[in-house]
Design a protein around this motif. Structure first.
Motif, short mmCIF file in Angstrom:
data_model
loop_
_atom_site.label_atom_id
_atom_site.label_comp_id
_atom_site.label_asym_id
_atom_site.label_seq_id
_atom_site.Cartn_x
_atom_site.Cartn_y
_atom_site.Cartn_z
N VAL A 240 0.56 -1.08 -0.28
CA VAL A 240 -0.01 -0.06 0.19
C VAL A 240 0.61 1.37 -0.09
O VAL A 240 0.79 1.98 -0.33
CB VAL A 240 -1.11 -0.19 0.87
CG1 VAL A 240 -1.39 1.46 1.13
CG2 VAL A 240 -2.37 -1.11 0.83
N THR A 241 2.22 1.26 0.54
CA THR A 241 2.86 2.30 0.85
C THR A 241 3.50 2.23 -0.47
O THR A 241 3.12 3.95 -0.99
CB THR A 241 3.87 2.50 1.45
OG1 THR A 241 3.33 1.76 3.06
CG2 THR A 241 5.00 3.20 1.49
N MET A 242 3.43 1.64 -1.42
CA MET A 242 4.32 1.58 -2.97
C MET A 242 3.07 2.51 -3.71
O MET A 242 3.35 3.03 -4.43
CB MET A 242 4.62 0.76 -3.36
CG MET A 242 6.34 -0.23 -2.75
SD MET A 242 7.16 1.15 -2.14
CE MET A 242 7.50 1.67 -3.18
N LEU A 243 1.71 1.54 -4.10
CA LEU A 243 1.12 2.04 -3.95
C LEU A 243 0.82 3.76 -4.49
O LEU A 243 0.73 4.42 -5.08
CB LEU A 243 -0.12 1.21 -3.79
CG LEU A 243 -0.61 0.07 -4.37
CD1 LEU A 243 -1.85 0.07 -4.11
CD2 LEU A 243 -0.56 0.35 -5.84
N SER A 244 0.65 4.28 -3.11
CA SER A 244 0.03 5.19 -2.64
C SER A 244 1.60 6.55 -3.20
O SER A 244 1.49 7.65 -3.28
CB SER A 244 0.61 5.74 -0.72
OG SER A 244 1.98 5.89 -0.08
N VAL A 245 2.77 6.14 -3.24
CA VAL A 245 4.31 6.71 -3.73
C VAL A 245 3.92 6.71 -5.12
O VAL A 245 4.51 7.29 -6.18
CB VAL A 245 5.14 6.10 -3.36
CG1 VAL A 245 6.40 6.56 -4.73
CG2 VAL A 245 5.79 6.05 -2.36
N LEU A 246 3.57 5.45 -5.92
CA LEU A 246 3.05 5.75 -7.10
C LEU A 246 2.29 6.51 -7.77
O LEU A 246 2.04 7.67 -8.65
CB LEU A 246 2.07 4.44 -7.94
CG LEU A 246 3.34 3.15 -7.91
CD1 LEU A 246 2.81 2.47 -8.43
CD2 LEU A 246 4.27 3.44 -8.86
N PHE A 247 1.01 6.95 -6.45
CA PHE A 247 -0.19 8.11 -6.75
C PHE A 247 0.65 9.51 -6.59
O PHE A 247 0.28 10.20 -7.30
CB PHE A 247 -1.37 7.83 -5.68
CG PHE A 247 -2.62 6.88 -6.59
CD1 PHE A 247 -3.64 7.29 -6.58
CD2 PHE A 247 -1.95 5.68 -6.19
CE1 PHE A 247 -4.81 7.16 -6.57
CE2 PHE A 247 -3.37 4.26 -7.01
CZ PHE A 247 -4.64 4.91 -6.78
N ALA A 248 0.82 9.72 -5.92
CA ALA A 248 1.32 11.10 -5.45
C ALA A 248 3.13 11.55 -6.79
O ALA A 248 2.82 12.56 -7.29
CB ALA A 248 2.71 10.71 -4.44
N VAL A 249 3.68 10.76 -7.77
CA VAL A 249 4.53 10.90 -8.64
C VAL A 249 3.36 11.05 -9.51
O VAL A 249 3.82 11.82 -10.33
CB VAL A 249 5.55 9.60 -8.73
CG1 VAL A 249 6.13 8.91 -9.89
CG2 VAL A 249 6.23 9.00 -7.69
N ALA A 250 2.46 10.27 -10.22
CA ALA A 250 1.94 10.45 -11.29
C ALA A 250 0.85 11.68 -11.04
O ALA A 250 0.99 12.87 -12.28
CB ALA A 250 0.30 9.36 -11.40
#
Length: 650
Positions: A240-250
């Motif tokens: 979930v942490t890595m998914l949140s990183v992907l959302f922030a990068v996007a």
């Protein structure tokens, strides 16, 4: 291997039959097994307990045999991530022979049968970390030598606290835990247990008890449903942490692209990324899936996500025609990092103050610091009031920062967003800095002399060799040192004179003044600010060198970003009570890095210097992470797996 010990001595309710027909002691033993204990032993006295503890190689759980609780309560105590030694604390009224508890900032600071300012009652169970097992064995022997006045587990806990063992309090919310002394009490406690849906309570408990305004009302109202869904499909907190990183990068990419549809879409993604950022912690608490790696990753990911968003805003503002878009992004990142450094060390200051007797803090009562402390305590206790939410919001926490960014970028543009972040951030810094300074002077509790000051100052070999100037404290020297880079940066922004590069050595010499306090005692009331002052000085010097040398703004941003990762690694390890990064001595120290940048400026190769040194530090950071979290744990596991005596069979 976790050992759970059920101590029946002094607990007459241990043999009472429960609703299922088994004795209370037997049911408690079965609950500890379900809560994750690898082995459960029932002991009759403290001498036997001391012998078991002396032979233990893993954490030890000790509970009295009079505890009636949901299994989830026991599991939460056994898996609590707050510290190695944790005690169950209840709000039940005190009873004869029971131990009262006084706690501050989640730490048990005093325990005994009669406390005038008690905040709770010992719940009859505690988990003791490996490093505190010798103290537990000593406490068991000390308690055994005294006349018994109640349940033996209470005397054991009071003796352990008297030895100065750092113990954190685990409070029971929504679930049920009571200590009973007779059949009527057992029946009432079991009825209370049956009246609570254990799984629903655990899901609600996954949300922090006290959070910030935006998170409380705009995220936590629905994020538990996401947490439940993630648990059902088998997603872990790290995923979930890595998914949140992907959302922030996007979101950062969309902010950089610009245009109303991209900005609005980026704002939505930023909000959803923040929701996921909350869900990873909630999922860890709901599934009890805690790890040192997960805690470290969550801390580092939070900062990296925020600063990647700043980069997107800086690029977007520059692309839209504003000359200083990247400069605002660099300023926002620098301000936020220095703020975080003060937050970290102020928290350490308060934790240290909580462990000390009240008479040793502030030299007695009275004064503005005492009044501020009392006022803060009153406001924090008035949960949900206007003053409570104002106090939590004015400091500009992460939820409010992300909400402000999302709203301003969606309604206006990246430039307005960066300006808003900087303005609120500076006001919050001024507010917290002023109040904390007054309170810290009143408390007069040194903290840097309780840790490795060289590590957390981030000193290199050059600072260690500089002479010590004792009339001036390390904080005064660090603040004075930051003035040189600040003056050079202002001059570089106000003029395009290429001759300023010859003032870089002068600014460096001023910066190196901070090294004159490296070997001094860091025991002043405000010396907890030294790490933040050193960070400010180094960042300002790097930015000034970049501006003087005409380096691209994005390169300066990237270099400072790498520095922040290095420094957040240090603070994350401090908060998680971990050792220094494996390759820390190769990072050269704040003064070594600054000297190399000064040489690059004199040689006229600032861009090459920033790129080369930044790449070196980034590679070192990644290598250190791999060593710390992959290589060294694997090696330790192999060593542990080797049978005692070694050799080949035969």
């Amino acid at each position: 291997m976790t050992l759970a010990i059920v101590l029946a001595a002094g607990a007459p309710a241990a043999g009472l039959p429960t609703g299922a027909g088994e004795t209370l002691a037997d049911r408690l033993a079965a609950q500890w097994r379900r809560a994750g204990a690898d082995e459960v032993r029932a002991v009759a006295d403290l001498d036997e307990l001391a012998a078991l503890v002396g032979a233990a190689s893993g954490p030890v759980i000790v509970s009295g045999a009079d505890l009636v609780a949901h299994t989830a309560v026991l599991k939460h105590l056994a898996t609590s991530p707050v510290g190695p030694t944790v005690a169950l604390v209840l709000t039940d009224p005190p009873a004869t022979g029971r131990t009262a508890v006084r706690e501050e900032r989640g730490q048990v600071v005093e325990a005994g049968p009669e406390l005038a300012d008690a905040t709770g009652v010992f719940g009859g169970a505690l988990r003791v970390g490996v490093e505190d097992l010798p103290a537990l064995a000593a406490a068991a022997r000390a308690a055994a030598a005294r006349p018994a006045t109640g349940p033996a587990v209470d005397g054991l806990f009071a003796a352990l606290t008297a030895l100065g063992t750092l113990t954190f309090a685990h409070r029971v919310r929504l679930l049920v835990a009571h200590r009973v002394g007779d059949a009527a009490g057992l029946h009432a406690a079991e009825a209370a247990l049956a009246g609570v849906d254990e799984d629903k309570a655990e899901l609600r408990l996954s949300v922090k008890e006290r959070d910030d305004f935006f998170t409380t009302y705009f995220v936590s109202t629905w994020s538990p449903y996401v947490t439940k869904a993630a648990a059902r499909i088998g997603l872990g907190p790290t995923a979930v942490t890595m998914l949140s990183v992907l959302f922030a990068v996007a979101a950062a990419v969309l902010f950089a692209v610009g245009g109303r549809p991209a900005l609005v879409s980026g704002a939505v993604l930023l909000y959803l990324g923040f929701v996921l950022d909350c869900v990873d912690g909630q999922l860890a608490r709901y599934t009890r899936n805690f790890s040192a790696w997960g805690g470290w990753l969550d801390t580092m990911a939070d900062r990296a996500k925020e600063y990647v968003v700043y980069a997107g805003l800086g690029y977007g503002a520059t692309a839209a025609g504003f000359r200083y878009g990247w400069a605002l992004a660099i300023a926002a990142m620098t301000l936020q990092t220095v703020r975080h450094m003060t937050d970290t060390w102020y928290g350490v200051l308060h934790d240290e103050a909580a462990r000390r007797p009240k008479t040793s803090v502030g030299g007695g009562g009275g004064g503005i610091g005492d009044r501020l402390n009392a006022a803060s305590t009153r406001v924090q206790a008035d949960t949900g009031s206007v003053s409570y939410w104002l106090k939590r919001t004015v400091v500009f926490p992460i939820g409010e920062r992300w909400a402000l960014i999302a709203l301003t970028v969606a309604l206006f543009n990246p430039l307005v967003s960066l300006v808003a972040v900087l303005v609120w951030g500076m006001l919050a810094f001024a507010y917290t800095g002023a109040l904390r300074t007054l309170r810290a002077r009143w408390m007069w509790v040194p903290v840097l002399d309780t840790v490795d000051a060289t590590l957390h100052r981030d000193d290199g070999p050059l600072a260690a060799r500089l002479p010590v100037v004792r009339p001036m404290g390390p904080l005064t020297l660090a603040v004075l040192a930051a003035l040189g880079p600040a003056a050079l940066l202002v001059a570089a922004l106000l003029t395009d004179d290429g001759g300023l590069r010859w003032w870089v050595p002068v600014a460096l010499l001023v910066l190196l003044v901070a090294g004159l306090g490296a070997g001094a005692a860091h025991n002043g009331p405000l010396d907890w600010l030294v790490p933040a002052a050193l960070r400010a000085g180094e960042y300002l010097f790097a930015i000034a060198v970049g501006v003087v040398g005409g380096a691209p703004a994005w390169l300066v941003f990237g270099y400072v970003l790498v520095l922040t990762l290095h420094h957040y690694d240090l603070t994350a390890r401090l908060e998680k009570r971990q050792a220094a990064p494996p390759l820390h001595r190769w990072t050269l120290g704040w003064e070594g890095r600054s000297v190399l940048l000064a040489l690059a400026a004199i040689a006229g190769i600032v861009s090459i210097g920033l790129a080369t040194l930044g790449t070196y530090l980034l590679v070192g950071f990644v290598a250190s992470v791999v060593l710390a979290w992959v290589v060294l744990p694997a090696r330790a596991a192999r060593v542990t797996a080797v049978p005692v005596g070694g050799g080949s069979p035969g």
